[in-house]
Design a protein around this motif. Structure first.
Motif, PDB file in Angstrom:
ATOM      1  N   PRO A 151     -47.755  35.222 -65.443  1.00 17.14           N
ATOM      2  CA  PRO A 151     -48.024  35.418 -66.360  1.00 17.14           C
ATOM      3  C   PRO A 151     -46.806  34.936 -67.173  1.00 17.14           C
ATOM      4  O   PRO A 151     -45.759  35.166 -66.656  1.00 17.14           O
ATOM      5  CB  PRO A 151     -48.185  36.647 -66.739  1.00 17.14           C
ATOM      6  CG  PRO A 151     -48.073  37.563 -65.705  1.00 17.14           C
ATOM      7  CD  PRO A 151     -47.770  36.780 -64.553  1.00 17.14           C
ATOM      8  N   SER A 152     -46.841  34.558 -68.401  1.00 20.16           N
ATOM      9  CA  SER A 152     -45.761  34.379 -69.285  1.00 20.16           C
ATOM     10  C   SER A 152     -44.779  35.490 -69.610  1.00 20.16           C
ATOM     11  O   SER A 152     -45.593  36.560 -69.636  1.00 20.16           O
ATOM     12  CB  SER A 152     -46.054  33.794 -70.533  1.00 20.16           C
ATOM     13  OG  SER A 152     -45.052  33.727 -71.231  1.00 20.16           O
ATOM     14  N   GLU A 153     -43.457  35.726 -69.669  1.00 17.86           N
ATOM     15  CA  GLU A 153     -42.832  36.684 -70.249  1.00 17.86           C
ATOM     16  C   GLU A 153     -43.098  36.940 -71.513  1.00 17.86           C
ATOM     17  O   GLU A 153     -42.545  37.938 -72.170  1.00 17.86           O
ATOM     18  CB  GLU A 153     -41.388  36.545 -69.671  1.00 17.86           C
ATOM     19  CG  GLU A 153     -41.157  36.878 -68.416  1.00 17.86           C
ATOM     20  CD  GLU A 153     -41.427  38.292 -68.021  1.00 17.86           C
ATOM     21  OE1 GLU A 153     -40.730  39.285 -68.577  1.00 17.86           O
ATOM     22  OE2 GLU A 153     -42.231  38.386 -66.991  1.00 17.86           O
ATOM     23  N   PHE A 154     -43.524  36.018 -72.483  1.00 20.66           N
ATOM     24  CA  PHE A 154     -43.742  36.188 -73.894  1.00 20.66           C
ATOM     25  C   PHE A 154     -45.067  37.025 -74.051  1.00 20.66           C
ATOM     26  O   PHE A 154     -46.066  36.413 -73.729  1.00 20.66           O
ATOM     27  CB  PHE A 154     -44.192  34.865 -74.565  1.00 20.66           C
ATOM     28  CG  PHE A 154     -42.497  34.267 -74.927  1.00 20.66           C
ATOM     29  CD1 PHE A 154     -41.451  34.830 -75.338  1.00 20.66           C
ATOM     30  CD2 PHE A 154     -42.465  33.003 -74.471  1.00 20.66           C
ATOM     31  CE1 PHE A 154     -40.282  34.605 -75.800  1.00 20.66           C
ATOM     32  CE2 PHE A 154     -41.241  32.169 -74.569  1.00 20.66           C
ATOM     33  CZ  PHE A 154     -40.033  32.938 -75.427  1.00 20.66           C
ATOM     34  N   ASP A 219     -39.417  35.754 -54.981  1.00 23.19           N
ATOM     35  CA  ASP A 219     -39.904  35.845 -53.526  1.00 23.19           C
ATOM     36  C   ASP A 219     -40.093  34.236 -53.296  1.00 23.19           C
ATOM     37  O   ASP A 219     -40.710  33.380 -53.982  1.00 23.19           O
ATOM     38  CB  ASP A 219     -41.446  36.306 -53.739  1.00 23.19           C
ATOM     39  CG  ASP A 219     -41.942  36.523 -52.162  1.00 23.19           C
ATOM     40  OD1 ASP A 219     -41.596  35.620 -51.450  1.00 23.19           O
ATOM     41  OD2 ASP A 219     -42.804  37.516 -51.990  1.00 23.19           O
ATOM     42  N   PRO A 220     -39.248  33.900 -52.194  1.00 23.27           N
ATOM     43  CA  PRO A 220     -39.388  32.619 -51.865  1.00 23.27           C
ATOM     44  C   PRO A 220     -40.796  31.701 -51.523  1.00 23.27           C
ATOM     45  O   PRO A 220     -40.750  30.710 -51.738  1.00 23.27           O
ATOM     46  CB  PRO A 220     -38.441  32.302 -50.736  1.00 23.27           C
ATOM     47  CG  PRO A 220     -38.592  33.786 -50.035  1.00 23.27           C
ATOM     48  CD  PRO A 220     -38.688  34.737 -51.223  1.00 23.27           C
ATOM     49  N   ASP A 224     -49.154  34.565 -55.238  1.00 26.16           N
ATOM     50  CA  ASP A 224     -49.937  34.925 -56.601  1.00 26.16           C
ATOM     51  C   ASP A 224     -49.427  36.589 -56.855  1.00 26.16           C
ATOM     52  O   ASP A 224     -49.515  37.297 -55.954  1.00 26.16           O
ATOM     53  CB  ASP A 224     -51.511  34.766 -56.375  1.00 26.16           C
ATOM     54  CG  ASP A 224     -51.899  33.394 -56.732  1.00 26.16           C
ATOM     55  OD1 ASP A 224     -51.082  32.630 -57.219  1.00 26.16           O
ATOM     56  OD2 ASP A 224     -53.055  33.126 -56.231  1.00 26.16           O
ATOM     57  N   LEU A 225     -49.478  36.866 -58.181  1.00 26.18           N
ATOM     58  CA  LEU A 225     -49.366  38.025 -58.538  1.00 26.18           C
ATOM     59  C   LEU A 225     -50.439  39.109 -58.177  1.00 26.18           C
ATOM     60  O   LEU A 225     -50.156  40.267 -57.936  1.00 26.18           O
ATOM     61  CB  LEU A 225     -49.026  38.154 -60.143  1.00 26.18           C
ATOM     62  CG  LEU A 225     -48.606  39.486 -60.580  1.00 26.18           C
ATOM     63  CD1 LEU A 225     -47.180  40.046 -59.960  1.00 26.18           C
ATOM     64  CD2 LEU A 225     -48.424  39.512 -62.053  1.00 26.18           C
ATOM     65  N   ALA A 226     -51.549  38.724 -58.225  1.00 26.92           N
ATOM     66  CA  ALA A 226     -52.603  39.343 -58.082  1.00 26.92           C
ATOM     67  C   ALA A 226     -52.831  39.739 -56.641  1.00 26.92           C
ATOM     68  O   ALA A 226     -53.410  40.926 -56.547  1.00 26.92           O
ATOM     69  CB  ALA A 226     -53.884  38.557 -58.592  1.00 26.92           C
ATOM     70  N   SER A 227     -52.140  39.005 -55.843  1.00 26.23           N
ATOM     71  CA  SER A 227     -52.493  39.510 -54.349  1.00 26.23           C
ATOM     72  C   SER A 227     -51.013  39.783 -53.688  1.00 26.23           C
ATOM     73  O   SER A 227     -51.094  40.133 -52.414  1.00 26.23           O
ATOM     74  CB  SER A 227     -53.319  38.183 -53.375  1.00 26.23           C
ATOM     75  OG  SER A 227     -52.283  36.997 -53.635  1.00 26.23           O
ATOM     76  N   ALA A 228     -49.943  39.616 -54.676  1.00 26.41           N
ATOM     77  CA  ALA A 228     -48.670  39.993 -53.709  1.00 26.41           C
ATOM     78  C   ALA A 228     -48.457  41.371 -53.549  1.00 26.41           C
ATOM     79  O   ALA A 228     -48.869  42.342 -54.223  1.00 26.41           O
ATOM     80  CB  ALA A 228     -47.611  39.510 -54.652  1.00 26.41           C
ATOM     81  N   PRO A 231     -42.524  44.384 -52.465  1.00 24.69           N
ATOM     82  CA  PRO A 231     -41.946  44.432 -54.223  1.00 24.69           C
ATOM     83  C   PRO A 231     -42.710  43.335 -54.948  1.00 24.69           C
ATOM     84  O   PRO A 231     -43.253  42.293 -54.500  1.00 24.69           O
ATOM     85  CB  PRO A 231     -40.649  44.410 -53.978  1.00 24.69           C
ATOM     86  CG  PRO A 231     -40.454  43.270 -52.752  1.00 24.69           C
ATOM     87  CD  PRO A 231     -41.585  43.805 -51.812  1.00 24.69           C
ATOM     88  N   HIS A 232     -42.523  43.529 -56.289  1.00 20.84           N
ATOM     89  CA  HIS A 232     -42.927  42.538 -57.305  1.00 20.84           C
ATOM     90  C   HIS A 232     -42.241  41.052 -56.688  1.00 20.84           C
ATOM     91  O   HIS A 232     -41.123  40.987 -56.313  1.00 20.84           O
ATOM     92  CB  HIS A 232     -42.548  42.898 -58.495  1.00 20.84           C
ATOM     93  CG  HIS A 232     -43.041  42.253 -59.837  1.00 20.84           C
ATOM     94  ND1 HIS A 232     -42.838  40.884 -60.221  1.00 20.84           N
ATOM     95  CD2 HIS A 232     -44.089  42.618 -60.659  1.00 20.84           C
ATOM     96  CE1 HIS A 232     -43.617  40.523 -60.940  1.00 20.84           C
ATOM     97  NE2 HIS A 232     -44.427  41.483 -61.305  1.00 20.84           N
ATOM     98  N   PRO A 233     -43.089  39.904 -56.935  1.00 19.97           N
ATOM     99  CA  PRO A 233     -42.369  38.799 -56.582  1.00 19.97           C
ATOM    100  C   PRO A 233     -41.380  38.200 -57.434  1.00 19.97           C
ATOM    101  O   PRO A 233     -40.736  37.419 -57.159  1.00 19.97           O
ATOM    102  CB  PRO A 233     -43.753  37.746 -56.704  1.00 19.97           C
ATOM    103  CG  PRO A 233     -44.749  38.497 -57.544  1.00 19.97           C
ATOM    104  CD  PRO A 233     -44.597  39.908 -57.506  1.00 19.97           C
ATOM    105  N   TYR A 234     -41.162  38.913 -58.653  1.00 19.88           N
ATOM    106  CA  TYR A 234     -40.007  38.248 -59.449  1.00 19.88           C
ATOM    107  C   TYR A 234     -39.395  39.490 -60.456  1.00 19.88           C
ATOM    108  O   TYR A 234     -38.275  39.071 -60.936  1.00 19.88           O
ATOM    109  CB  TYR A 234     -40.371  37.133 -60.298  1.00 19.88           C
ATOM    110  CG  TYR A 234     -41.615  37.379 -61.254  1.00 19.88           C
ATOM    111  CD1 TYR A 234     -41.209  37.678 -62.652  1.00 19.88           C
ATOM    112  CD2 TYR A 234     -42.676  37.044 -61.147  1.00 19.88           C
ATOM    113  CE1 TYR A 234     -42.025  37.833 -63.404  1.00 19.88           C
ATOM    114  CE2 TYR A 234     -43.808  37.245 -62.025  1.00 19.88           C
ATOM    115  CZ  TYR A 234     -43.418  37.578 -63.264  1.00 19.88           C
ATOM    116  OH  TYR A 234     -44.393  37.841 -64.201  1.00 19.88           O
ATOM    117  N   VAL A 235     -39.745  40.455 -60.425  1.00 21.43           N
ATOM    118  CA  VAL A 235     -39.195  41.681 -60.945  1.00 21.43           C
ATOM    119  C   VAL A 235     -38.367  42.708 -60.339  1.00 21.43           C
ATOM    120  O   VAL A 235     -39.030  43.086 -59.193  1.00 21.43           O
ATOM    121  CB  VAL A 235     -40.065  42.336 -62.007  1.00 21.43           C
ATOM    122  CG1 VAL A 235     -39.320  43.482 -63.029  1.00 21.43           C
ATOM    123  CG2 VAL A 235     -40.714  41.309 -63.041  1.00 21.43           C
TER     124      VAL A 235
END
Length: 533
Positions: A151-154, A219-220, A224-228, A231-235
């Motif tokens: 999702p967007s950070e906005f 995460d290289p 998908d965030l829903a299935s990751a 740790p969080h893939p980018y936070v």
């Protein structure tokens, strides 16, 4: 600049730091846009206010698609603001007044006009230039779907964080399409930012504020965030800490300081960024977003101090900034907290109530241990402005489908002179954002000679702040709805958030109040007082 004694606590542990949003601070050349000449002309005002440092939001070359947080060149000042030579003069002139400079670095992304991204766009799939960013083929038939579901950070935006180029590849941008994310697994990205840090430290800056500090590492696999899985893939990925340890080595060579923008709910994870070999400080957003409620404020204060204690870092206290609703407006609403997701047009506001609470909050924040950040105009009691729909520039508004008012309401150019054109912001052209009717009533020159003004309150409070500064805090017995604490110096702070007047603890001197005591010497509702025990 006066040098600290060897045994003195570092300046940044108890500093009052003033945030300058250059575009809206003061217009020195009369073109309607704030600039470095305007800031230099107002340095005496900032010295009289008593601040220890200035934090400048990005002043670099930028297309300004996101208020300057889309940087095209970190080693040059945007021509709308001035030149690199003028920035160097500003840093030096502020230093002569005892005011340090902090610059803003945006490491998660660059502008799509940055030379690196322009080269990547031209180079094509599989090129070394694209390895500096996150380029991927799409999913689905003919690669027509984005590579993942991030999702967007906005907040409130439903726009994808991937944009497809004509050659079929997609690139990642957690913010706008004009802000492509950098690949922090690439050594050239790390080297470039360490060189940027050195560039500014060598020009005399005292510190660096790090934008979106917990988002850099991805995460290289870009799952998908829903299935990751965790740790969080980018936070808040663990790889970040090695990056900041490298940065700290650069800062230590110049006696420089970092403050990170770290939005994390996990106290233990948050504290990791403040270990002795990483960042010096990080913004405290739980206090900023906390409602005007005694119990919740005390919990926020206790939690903040507990988060910082294990690593020995000072807390930071912030009431507003260039991204959030101005304090006097927020405190005058039914919901006195702050959440990006709940911003809306037409929210009823009692500005008299909000101003009274903001005055009390000023004394509360300035009495707490650690450093305090003020956002320009906070010391004038400026409210959030309603911007005409056809003048809103913040991308948050457009990317929310028009439901979010955006952040321009807290970025309106400052009023300096009540009788001057455009309230003294600039004498010739209309400001880049319109000033509301009645804006001149908040002008600095009108408040300077008013003993009851918000500006006078801030000047007096900052002058008395050495009574508080860094160090331990001890809560005192108090009735429901009242916050009362003592500091090691013997100074006391009492804030009454209840609906009845409150008795004051034993004291020898009344140092400062946000509003007068009542006829019986008690503290009225929504009022704060500083005492000497």
């Amino acid at each position: 600049m006066a040098q600290s004694r060897p045994d003195a606590a570092p300046w940044w542990r108890s500093a009052v730091i003033y945030q300058v949003y250059v575009r809206s601070f003061a217009d020195g050349d009369g073109d309607g846009t704030g600039d470095l000449a305007g800031v230099r002309a107002r340095l005496p005002y900032l010295a009289e206010l008593g601040v220890d440092a200035l934090w400048f939001t990005p002043w670099y070359v930028s297309p300004l698609k996101d208020g300057g947080y889309d940087v095209a060149d970190y080693r040059a000042i945007d021509p709308a603001f001035g030149t690199l030579a003028e920035a160097e003069k500003l840093i030096a002139e502020a230093g002569e007044l005892g005011i340090r400079t902090i610059v803003d670095i945006v490491p998660n992304h660059v502008s799509d006009q940055h030379p690196w991204f322009r080269a990547a766009r031209e180079a094509g799939p599989g090129s070394p230039e694209r390895a500096l960013f996150h380029f991927r083929p799409g999913r689905g038939p003919d690669g027509a779907l984005p590579p993942n579901d991030w999702p967007s950070e906005f907040v409130g935006s439903t726009d994808p964080v991937w944009t497809r180029l004509p050659d079929g590849e997609w690139y990642l941008h957690l913010f706008t399409p004009e802000q492509p994310d950098l690949n922090w697994a690439h050594p050239a990205v790390r080297q470039e930012h360490e060189d940027i840090l050195r560039f500014w430290f060598e020009r005399g800056v005292a510190g660096v504020r790090i934008d979106s500090a917990a988002l850099l590492a991805k995460d290289p696999e870009l799952p998908d965030l829903a299935s990751a899985p965790d740790p969080h893939p980018y936070v808040d990925r663990d790889e970040l800490h090695d990056i900041y340890r490298s940065w700290r080595a650069v800062a230590d060579a110049y006696d420089g300081v970092f403050v990170g923008e770290v939005w994390l709910p996990d106290a233990e994870r948050f504290a990791r960024y403040l270990r002795p070999d990483e960042l010096h400080t990080a913004f405290n957003f739980s206090f900023l977003s906390c409602p005007w409620d005694a119990e919740r404020l005390r919990t926020s204060i206790d939690t903040t101090l507990a988060e910082h204690a294990p690593v020995g870092a000072p807390a930071t206290w912030v009431l507003c900034n260039h991204d959030v609703t101005r304090t006097v407006t927020r405190y005058g609403r039914a919901d006195t907290g702050f959440d990006f997701a709940t911003k809306a047009f037409g929210t009823p506001t009692d500005l008299a109530l909000g101003t009274r609470r903001a005055r009390a909050a000023a004394l509360l924040s300035l009495a707490l241990p650690g450093s305090v950040y003020l956002y320009q105009g906070e010391e004038l009691g400026l409210p959030e402005a309603d911007i005409p729909l056809d003048r809103i520039q913040d991308p948050m508004h457009a990317r929310s489908g028009g439901t979010d008012p955006g952040r321009d309401g807290c970025r309106v150019p400052l009023p300096w002179g009540a009788e001057e054109p455009y309230a003294g912001f600039g004498a010739q052209a209309e400001p880049w954002l319109p000033q509301p009717e009645g804006w001149a009533a908040y002008a600095a020159d009108r408040q300077a000679d008013d003993p009851g003004s918000m500006l006078t309150l801030y000047r007096r409070a900052i002058a008395l702040r050495p009574e508080f500064g860094d160090g331990p805090l001890t809560w005192l017995p108090s009735s429901d709805g009242v916050l009362a604490f003592a500091r090691a110096s013997g100074a006391l702070c009492v804030v009454n958030l209840s609906d009845t007047p409150a008795d004051l603890p034993a004291h020898t001197e009344l140092l400062l109040f946000s509003a007068p005591l009542d006829a019986d010497g008690r503290l009225p509702q929504d009022t704060a007082v500083w005492l000497r025990a």
